[in-house]
Scaffold this active site. Structure first.
Site, short mmCIF file in Angstrom:
data_model
loop_
_atom_site.label_atom_id
_atom_site.label_comp_id
_atom_site.label_asym_id
_atom_site.label_seq_id
_atom_site.Cartn_x
_atom_site.Cartn_y
_atom_site.Cartn_z
N ASP A 167 0.86 -1.18 0.00
CA ASP A 167 0.00 0.00 0.00
C ASP A 167 0.90 1.24 0.00
OD1 ASP A 167 0.96 0.20 2.56
OD2 ASP A 167 -0.96 -0.02 3.55
N SER A 168 0.29 2.40 -0.15
CA SER A 168 1.08 3.61 -0.43
C SER A 168 1.53 4.37 0.81
CB SER A 168 0.25 4.57 -1.29
OG SER A 168 -0.82 5.10 -0.53
N GLY A 219 -0.94 5.92 2.42
CA GLY A 219 -2.07 6.84 2.54
C GLY A 219 -2.99 6.53 3.71
N PHE A 220 -3.07 5.25 4.09
CA PHE A 220 -3.92 4.90 5.23
C PHE A 220 -3.49 5.63 6.48
CE2 PHE A 220 -4.76 2.17 8.93
CZ PHE A 220 -6.14 2.19 8.91
N ASP A 268 -7.80 -7.44 0.67
CA ASP A 268 -6.82 -7.64 1.73
C ASP A 268 -7.39 -7.17 3.06
OD1 ASP A 268 -5.34 -4.98 2.91
OD2 ASP A 268 -6.12 -4.61 0.88
N CYS A 280 -12.45 -28.61 7.86
CA CYS A 280 -11.39 -27.72 7.38
C CYS A 280 -10.13 -28.54 7.09
CB CYS A 280 -11.09 -26.64 8.42
SG CYS A 280 -9.77 -25.51 7.91
N CYS A 297 -7.04 -27.23 6.81
CA CYS A 297 -5.81 -26.52 7.16
C CYS A 297 -4.95 -27.35 8.11
CB CYS A 297 -6.13 -25.16 7.77
SG CYS A 297 -6.61 -25.18 9.51
N CYS A 344 -6.32 -27.59 11.77
CA CYS A 344 -7.49 -28.45 12.01
C CYS A 344 -7.17 -29.93 11.80
CB CYS A 344 -8.64 -28.03 11.12
SG CYS A 344 -9.39 -26.46 11.64
N HIS A 346 -5.40 -21.11 10.59
CA HIS A 346 -6.80 -21.48 10.32
C HIS A 346 -7.57 -20.30 9.75
CE1 HIS A 346 -10.81 -23.10 10.61
NE2 HIS A 346 -11.15 -21.96 11.19
#
Length: 432
Positions: free
Chosen positions: A121-122, A124-125, A324, A362, A364, A367, A393
């Site tokens: 990201d830039s 800016g947040f 995201d 699940c 993953c 799990c 998870h």
């Protein structure tokens, strides 16, 4: 040949080859009487973003590796759980270790040994989070509140906006820093992500209409400067792979401002678009549709900071290609886990002797190897393995959700999948 060490389109002595980045659309959602776009358009689609470090099959969820790392989870584990791409934060990497170190290391992917594409990201947040002190914009309650000097309770204003850029006070050590369009581009080029964002001003929903108008125009002026600097740096930094630049559309809750900003960004030489800013939850899908109405369909669209299940569906249906958010990892470290039957806290007393996996079906690593009781114990004891297992998870939940949404669009059953998934997830009043 590894794309970490040999990214596509990088030739010694030559600028990065822009053709190494492209986007192709595969299948689209059919229009509907309920579609939010022009004449019932639904902009949801599947596609492939081609980058110098590999392909991203969309729609896709992008886990956030803020400081070039997922907290408590290795890059290899992120690949094993199905993540295609990671996003890092330009402001935090600017503060430490510094963009020059990442540049010397060969770029973000090589620095963190991530075998895949990356975003940054830039910065800016930070205009919002350091300026007004707010963290989550979708949850804002703005009833009766309009102020351009708004600041979150108990927070000090650490960022100040002017026409040229933003002055920051570092939350780490109090040092003062300066970000502008050109500085942000310079930082992101040295970090070396495949996809980066133009420097924008993120307002709050509590800012006045007048300020929102001024901010949209300022973001457009910054966007033009970002494009110019991006072109200059691409030519000057030979031997590097091409980095795609996405413009960011702001405008808060105002349809005319969102459409104006989208047309402005569409007029510039960007490779894609970021749908950003503070958005009321009820308007998320509509806001995406407004923007897609005004944007060429040839550009990929990234929805910034979204990870509630219903928001994901609204975003995808109305044109979002990638998403995201830090929420899956942050929630996991605090004991909140996402399942098909809702989000709940694994540190409840009832799970102390529950030896089932977090989610029965699940696939993953967590799990298939560990129980609710064990993860509850680790988190209560503040053992780092607990953070690892809960994060694996949760990230797998969102990666798989977007994978299944993608399959449903390709298979022609998106509406049925959406209805069944949301009904099951929110059946017990779950958050998120």
């Amino acid at each position: 040949m590894s794309l970490i060490t040999n990214p596509l389109g990088a030739t010694p002595g030559r600028p990065g080859d822009r053709t190494a980045f492209s986007f192709e659309t595969l299948n689209r959602l059919p229009d509907s009487p309920d579609g939010l776009g022009h004449n019932g358009r639904r902009y949801g689609r599947t596609g492939i973003i081609h980058t110098p470090h590999g392909d991203i099959h969309t729609p896709a969820f992008i886990p956030v590796a803020t400081q070039a790392a997922m907290k408590a989870v290795l890059p290899e584990q992120m690949r094993q759980l199905g993540a295609q791409v990671l996003l890092a934060n330009a402001f935090h990497l600017f503060e430490r270790p510094g963009p020059d170190i990442l540049d010397q290391a060969g770029g973000l992917a090589r620095f963190m040994n991530w075998d895949g594409p990356t975003y940054t990201d830039s910065g800016g947040f930070q205009v919002l989070s350091l300026g007004a002190g707010f963290k989550k914009t979708l949850a804002m309650d703005v009833t009766g509140m309009k102020s351009d000097q708004v600041i979150a309770e108990g927070k000090e204003r650490l960022a100040f906006v002017d026409e040229d850029g933003v002055t920051f006070k570092s939350p780490l050590n109090g040092d003062r820093h300066r970000f502008s369009a050109e500085i942000s581009m310079g930082i992101q080029h040295r970090i070396g992500a495949d996809i980066m964002f133009s420097f924008d001003e993120l307002t709050t929903l509590m800012n006045t209409r007048t300020y929102q108008e001024q901010s949209v125009e300022r973001t457009f002026r910054w966007a033009k400067r970002c494009v110019d600097e991006h072109h200059r740096l691409t030519q000057a930094r030979t031997g590097k792979p091409y980095q795609a630049l996405f413009g960011v559309v702001q405008g808060a809750n105002y349809e005319d401002l969102r459409r104006r900003a989208a047309r402005q960004i569409a007029s510039l030489d960007f490779d894609g678009v970021g749908i950003g800013g503070a958005i009321e939850k009820r308007l998320l899908g509509q806001t995406c549709a407004w923007i897609c109405d005004e944007m060429p369909e040839s550009r990929p669209r990234h929805v910034l900071g979204i990870a509630a299940v219903d928001d994901i569906f609204a975003g995808v249906e109305n044109g979002g290609d990638t998403f995201d958010c830090v929420s899956p990892a942050r929630c996991g470290r605090n004991g909140a886990v996402f399942t098909r039957d809702g989000r709940w806290n694994i540190k409840r007393a009832q799970f102390k002797t529950d030896f089932r996996p977090i989610e029965e079906d699940c696939d993953c690593y967590t799990c298939t190897h560990y129980s609710r009781a064990y993860i509850d114990h680790l988190l209560r004891a503040h053992e780092l393995n607990g953070y690892t297992l809960a994060t694996i998870h949760n990230e797998r939940f969102f990666v798989r959700l977007l994978d299944e949404i993608r399959q449903s669009i390709d298979g022609g059953y998106f509406d049925e999948y959406k209805k069944e998934t949301l009904a099951r997830f929110y059946a017990h009043g779950s958050k998120g």
